[in-house]
Design a protein around this motif. Structure first.
Motif, PDB file in Angstrom:
ATOM      1  N   LEU A 179      10.794 -19.260  -4.973  1.00  0.00           N
ATOM      2  CA  LEU A 179       9.905 -18.027  -4.848  1.00  0.00           C
ATOM      3  C   LEU A 179      10.717 -17.005  -4.204  1.00  0.00           C
ATOM      4  O   LEU A 179      11.614 -17.117  -3.434  1.00  0.00           O
ATOM      5  N   GLY A 180      10.327 -15.610  -4.743  1.00  0.00           N
ATOM      6  CA  GLY A 180      11.110 -14.316  -4.343  1.00  0.00           C
ATOM      7  C   GLY A 180      11.685 -13.952  -5.683  1.00  0.00           C
ATOM      8  O   GLY A 180      12.239 -14.928  -6.703  1.00  0.00           O
ATOM      9  N   ASN A 181      12.069 -12.702  -5.555  1.00  0.00           N
ATOM     10  CA  ASN A 181      12.784 -12.227  -6.997  1.00  0.00           C
ATOM     11  C   ASN A 181      14.275 -12.147  -6.548  1.00  0.00           C
ATOM     12  O   ASN A 181      14.942 -11.035  -5.959  1.00  0.00           O
ATOM     13  N   VAL A 182      14.931 -13.289  -6.544  1.00  0.00           N
ATOM     14  CA  VAL A 182      16.446 -13.452  -6.504  1.00  0.00           C
ATOM     15  C   VAL A 182      17.035 -13.826  -7.672  1.00  0.00           C
ATOM     16  O   VAL A 182      16.416 -14.533  -8.661  1.00  0.00           O
ATOM     17  N   PRO A 183      18.298 -13.567  -7.803  1.00  0.00           N
ATOM     18  CA  PRO A 183      18.987 -14.269  -8.903  1.00  0.00           C
ATOM     19  C   PRO A 183      19.060 -15.542  -8.959  1.00  0.00           C
ATOM     20  O   PRO A 183      19.345 -16.200  -7.783  1.00  0.00           O
ATOM     21  N   PRO A 184      18.977 -16.470 -10.068  1.00  0.00           N
ATOM     22  CA  PRO A 184      18.934 -17.610  -9.890  1.00  0.00           C
ATOM     23  C   PRO A 184      20.208 -18.478  -9.690  1.00  0.00           C
ATOM     24  O   PRO A 184      21.131 -18.265 -10.459  1.00  0.00           O
ATOM     25  N   LEU A 185      20.372 -19.213  -8.870  1.00  0.00           N
ATOM     26  CA  LEU A 185      21.535 -20.130  -8.786  1.00  0.00           C
ATOM     27  C   LEU A 185      21.647 -21.499  -9.223  1.00  0.00           C
ATOM     28  O   LEU A 185      22.233 -22.028  -9.587  1.00  0.00           O
ATOM     29  N   PHE A 186      20.128 -21.860  -9.401  1.00  0.00           N
ATOM     30  CA  PHE A 186      19.994 -23.018 -10.167  1.00  0.00           C
ATOM     31  C   PHE A 186      18.663 -22.744 -10.786  1.00  0.00           C
ATOM     32  O   PHE A 186      17.944 -21.652 -10.605  1.00  0.00           O
ATOM     33  N   ALA A 187      17.964 -23.773 -11.632  1.00  0.00           N
ATOM     34  CA  ALA A 187      16.563 -23.483 -12.482  1.00  0.00           C
ATOM     35  C   ALA A 187      15.818 -23.088 -11.376  1.00  0.00           C
ATOM     36  O   ALA A 187      15.645 -23.761 -10.112  1.00  0.00           O
ATOM     37  N   LEU A 188      14.655 -22.005 -11.354  1.00  0.00           N
ATOM     38  CA  LEU A 188      13.915 -21.488 -10.551  1.00  0.00           C
ATOM     39  C   LEU A 188      12.686 -22.566 -10.516  1.00  0.00           C
ATOM     40  O   LEU A 188      11.821 -22.358  -9.589  1.00  0.00           O
ATOM     41  N   ASN A 189      12.246 -23.499 -11.367  1.00  0.00           N
ATOM     42  CA  ASN A 189      11.215 -24.480 -11.208  1.00  0.00           C
ATOM     43  C   ASN A 189      11.576 -25.472 -12.115  1.00  0.00           C
ATOM     44  O   ASN A 189      12.260 -25.599 -12.890  1.00  0.00           O
ATOM     45  N   GLU A 217      19.544 -28.084   5.799  1.00  0.00           N
ATOM     46  CA  GLU A 217      20.705 -27.471   4.846  1.00  0.00           C
ATOM     47  C   GLU A 217      20.958 -28.161   3.657  1.00  0.00           C
ATOM     48  O   GLU A 217      20.966 -29.507   3.810  1.00  0.00           O
ATOM     49  N   ILE A 218      21.067 -27.268   2.416  1.00  0.00           N
ATOM     50  CA  ILE A 218      21.256 -27.906   1.261  1.00  0.00           C
ATOM     51  C   ILE A 218      22.328 -27.200   0.614  1.00  0.00           C
ATOM     52  O   ILE A 218      22.685 -25.862   0.945  1.00  0.00           O
ATOM     53  N   GLN A 219      23.227 -27.885  -0.035  1.00  0.00           N
ATOM     54  CA  GLN A 219      24.299 -27.273  -0.654  1.00  0.00           C
ATOM     55  C   GLN A 219      24.369 -27.481  -2.235  1.00  0.00           C
ATOM     56  O   GLN A 219      23.852 -28.419  -2.597  1.00  0.00           O
ATOM     57  N   LEU A 220      24.643 -26.442  -2.849  1.00  0.00           N
ATOM     58  CA  LEU A 220      24.920 -26.312  -4.388  1.00  0.00           C
ATOM     59  C   LEU A 220      26.343 -26.225  -4.671  1.00  0.00           C
ATOM     60  O   LEU A 220      26.927 -25.196  -4.146  1.00  0.00           O
ATOM     61  N   VAL A 221      26.889 -27.162  -5.016  1.00  0.00           N
ATOM     62  CA  VAL A 221      28.548 -27.077  -5.542  1.00  0.00           C
ATOM     63  C   VAL A 221      28.630 -26.992  -7.107  1.00  0.00           C
ATOM     64  O   VAL A 221      28.301 -27.679  -7.692  1.00  0.00           O
ATOM     65  N   ARG A 222      29.642 -25.843  -7.509  1.00  0.00           N
ATOM     66  CA  ARG A 222      29.785 -25.721  -8.754  1.00  0.00           C
ATOM     67  C   ARG A 222      31.260 -26.304  -8.939  1.00  0.00           C
ATOM     68  O   ARG A 222      32.054 -26.033  -7.939  1.00  0.00           O
ATOM     69  N   THR A 223      31.454 -27.060  -9.893  1.00  0.00           N
ATOM     70  CA  THR A 223      32.642 -27.698 -10.290  1.00  0.00           C
ATOM     71  C   THR A 223      33.279 -27.364 -11.311  1.00  0.00           C
ATOM     72  O   THR A 223      32.397 -27.026 -12.644  1.00  0.00           O
ATOM     73  N   SER A 224      34.640 -27.371 -11.729  1.00  0.00           N
ATOM     74  CA  SER A 224      35.187 -27.187 -13.041  1.00  0.00           C
ATOM     75  C   SER A 224      36.119 -28.425 -13.258  1.00  0.00           C
ATOM     76  O   SER A 224      36.979 -28.756 -12.291  1.00  0.00           O
ATOM     77  N   GLY A 225      36.015 -29.139 -14.261  1.00  0.00           N
ATOM     78  CA  GLY A 225      36.687 -30.464 -14.339  1.00  0.00           C
ATOM     79  C   GLY A 225      36.738 -31.346 -13.207  1.00  0.00           C
ATOM     80  O   GLY A 225      37.564 -31.986 -12.903  1.00  0.00           O
ATOM     81  N   GLY A 226      35.464 -31.400 -12.368  1.00  0.00           N
ATOM     82  CA  GLY A 226      35.549 -32.556 -11.327  1.00  0.00           C
ATOM     83  C   GLY A 226      35.983 -31.719 -10.149  1.00  0.00           C
ATOM     84  O   GLY A 226      35.749 -32.443  -8.796  1.00  0.00           O
ATOM     85  N   THR A 227      36.627 -30.828  -9.924  1.00  0.00           N
ATOM     86  CA  THR A 227      36.990 -29.885  -8.634  1.00  0.00           C
ATOM     87  C   THR A 227      36.125 -28.759  -8.402  1.00  0.00           C
ATOM     88  O   THR A 227      35.651 -28.179  -9.399  1.00  0.00           O
ATOM     89  N   PRO A 228      35.594 -28.808  -7.085  1.00  0.00           N
ATOM     90  CA  PRO A 228      34.565 -27.876  -6.643  1.00  0.00           C
ATOM     91  C   PRO A 228      35.525 -26.344  -6.427  1.00  0.00           C
ATOM     92  O   PRO A 228      36.724 -26.529  -6.087  1.00  0.00           O
ATOM     93  N   PHE A 229      34.673 -25.596  -7.043  1.00  0.00           N
ATOM     94  CA  PHE A 229      35.370 -24.059  -6.853  1.00  0.00           C
ATOM     95  C   PHE A 229      34.272 -23.048  -6.219  1.00  0.00           C
ATOM     96  O   PHE A 229      35.036 -22.128  -5.473  1.00  0.00           O
ATOM     97  N   ILE A 230      33.132 -23.439  -5.977  1.00  0.00           N
ATOM     98  CA  ILE A 230      32.333 -22.577  -5.127  1.00  0.00           C
ATOM     99  C   ILE A 230      31.224 -23.598  -4.768  1.00  0.00           C
ATOM    100  O   ILE A 230      30.628 -24.052  -5.385  1.00  0.00           O
TER     101      ILE A 230
END
Length: 171
Positions: free
Chosen positions: A92-102, A149-162
């Motif tokens: 909820l809220g007008n925010v840029p999506p970091l993951f699917a909104l629903n 607390e929840i974390q969203l980890v973005r990876t490239s080739g199995g290595t986390p970058f953000i």
């Protein structure tokens, strides 16, 4: 007279003690993480961690996003049914999506892991839960304090970058 009063008090005391329920040994289901995290959660803090900069000791490697991009309005609603089974989720809220909104969600385990690994919140686009869209790590489970607390980890080739770290609270 005093003796009658003492006897009467003793009888009343025995009746009061005798009215307590005795544990009959009936089974009670354990409390699941679903019961703890179901509902609407408000953003308390959102931090972005640059994992590459952090691994190379480059400063700054963290940024607080809480007051940027409308994230102060971020809320996530994790819906459960009457039996505390997961159904849908919604940002909820007008925010840029970091993951699917629903979509739909479920946990990788209904209970904390004995090896202390984070339970995963698996996000799906379909009710059958065959099309996974993302995965969040549940790194802090609410207890007496209604915070998690929840974390969203973005990876490239199995290595986390953000990593995005969401601290959430419930009213």
């Amino acid at each position: 007279m005093k003796r009658k009063i003492i006897c009467l008090m003793a009888v009343i005391g025995m009746l009061a003690i005798g009215c307590n329920d005795v544990d009959d040994g009936n089974h009670v289901d354990p409390i699941t993480i679903y019961e703890k995290i179901g509902g609407e959660w408000n953003l308390m803090n959102l931090k972005m961690v640059d994992e590459v900069a952090k691994a190379n000791a480059i400063e700054p490697n963290e940024e607080n996003l809480s007051g940027l991009f409308n994230y102060e309005n971020f809320k996530i609603k994790l819906n459960v049914d009457a039996n505390h089974q997961p159904t849908t989720y919604e940002v909820l809220g007008n925010v840029p999506p970091l993951f699917a909104l629903n979509g739909y969600w479920q946990l990788s385990s209904a209970f904390a892991q004995p090896n202390a690994q984070a339970v995963r919140i698996l996000l799906y686009s379909d009710a059958q839960k065959t099309q996974q869209t993302d995965e969040l790590r549940l790194t802090s489970v609410p207890g007496t304090k209604r915070e998690m607390e929840i974390q969203l980890v973005r990876t490239s080739g199995g290595t986390p970058f953000i990593t995005y770290i969401f601290k959430l609270g419930q009213n």
